[in-house]
Scaffold this active site. Structure first.
Site, PDB file in Angstrom:
ATOM      1  CB  ALA A  61       0.725   2.531  -4.337  1.00  0.00           C
ATOM      2  N   GLY A 120       2.264   7.029 -12.130  1.00  0.00           N
ATOM      3  CA  GLY A 120       1.135   7.621 -11.396  1.00  0.00           C
ATOM      4  C   GLY A 120       0.622   6.698 -10.315  1.00  0.00           C
ATOM      5  CB  CYS A 121      -0.325   3.129 -10.374  1.00  0.00           C
ATOM      6  SG  CYS A 121      -1.590   3.328 -11.663  1.00  0.00           S
ATOM      7  CB  THR A 122       4.671   4.124  -8.396  1.00  0.00           C
ATOM      8  OG1 THR A 122       4.722   2.935  -9.184  1.00  0.00           O
ATOM      9  CG2 THR A 122       5.752   4.079  -7.326  1.00  0.00           C
ATOM     10  CB  ALA A 126      -0.985  -0.631 -14.744  1.00  0.00           C
TER      11      ALA A 126
END
Length: 162
Positions: A57, A52-54, A47
């Site tokens: 990315a 974590g995804c930030t 998401a």
């Protein structure tokens, strides 16, 4: 056997990478096949706008120049709608291609959607995974259940870029 009981696909080096055409943050269709002749890092994440995804990315964006120089492009896939991907890109200053797979068909084709452990419980969701697709469209590397933090640094080492 219902589809919920089917074990997720696991891709291995040498397998053809499942082709896809998905909308990016601006709604523009992005096709894996249009990258033939270059290697592509396809990474699947749960998401946008989550910690974590930030991290992942932002790390991919920081490494994008070196990766591009080494002949590698980056495509991130999540179930987020393009509008959310646009917010994510703007808020975090991301310089990588993010595409939207709300029906999760591409995530499933890559084996990146299915049962996983979350805080000790089994849930069904996006399995954080990274694939390197070679210039001919075959899987060169496949990594499932990767950690968000430190993953890009490890990938750079695995690719011999550090």
């Amino acid at each position: 056997m219902s589809s919920a009981e089917v074990a997720p696909v696991r891709l291995s080096p040498g397998d053809p990478a499942p082709d896809f055409t998905l909308p990016d943050a601006d709604g523009t269709p992005v096709s894996l096949s249009s990258y033939r002749g270059r290697r592509v890092i396809v990474y699947c994440y749960p998401a946008a706008l989550t910690p974590g995804c930030t991290t992942q990315a932002v790390d991919f964006t920081a490494a994008a120049g070196d990766l591009a120089e080494a002949g590698l492009d980056i495509i991130g896939i999540s179930p987020d709608e393009p509008e959310k991907l646009q917010r994510f890109r703007e808020q975090e200053g991301l310089g990588i291609t993010l595409v939207s797979d709300p029906d999760k068909q591409v995530l499933q084709a890559y084996g990146a959607f299915g049962p996983k452990k979350l805080y000790g419980k089994e849930v069904v969701g996006v399995i954080r995974s990274t694939f390197v697709v070679d210039a001919e469209g075959r899987i060169e590397k496949a990594a499932y259940n990767v950690k968000a933090t430190g993953h890009v640094a490890k990938l750079r080492r695995d690719l011999g870029l550090d």
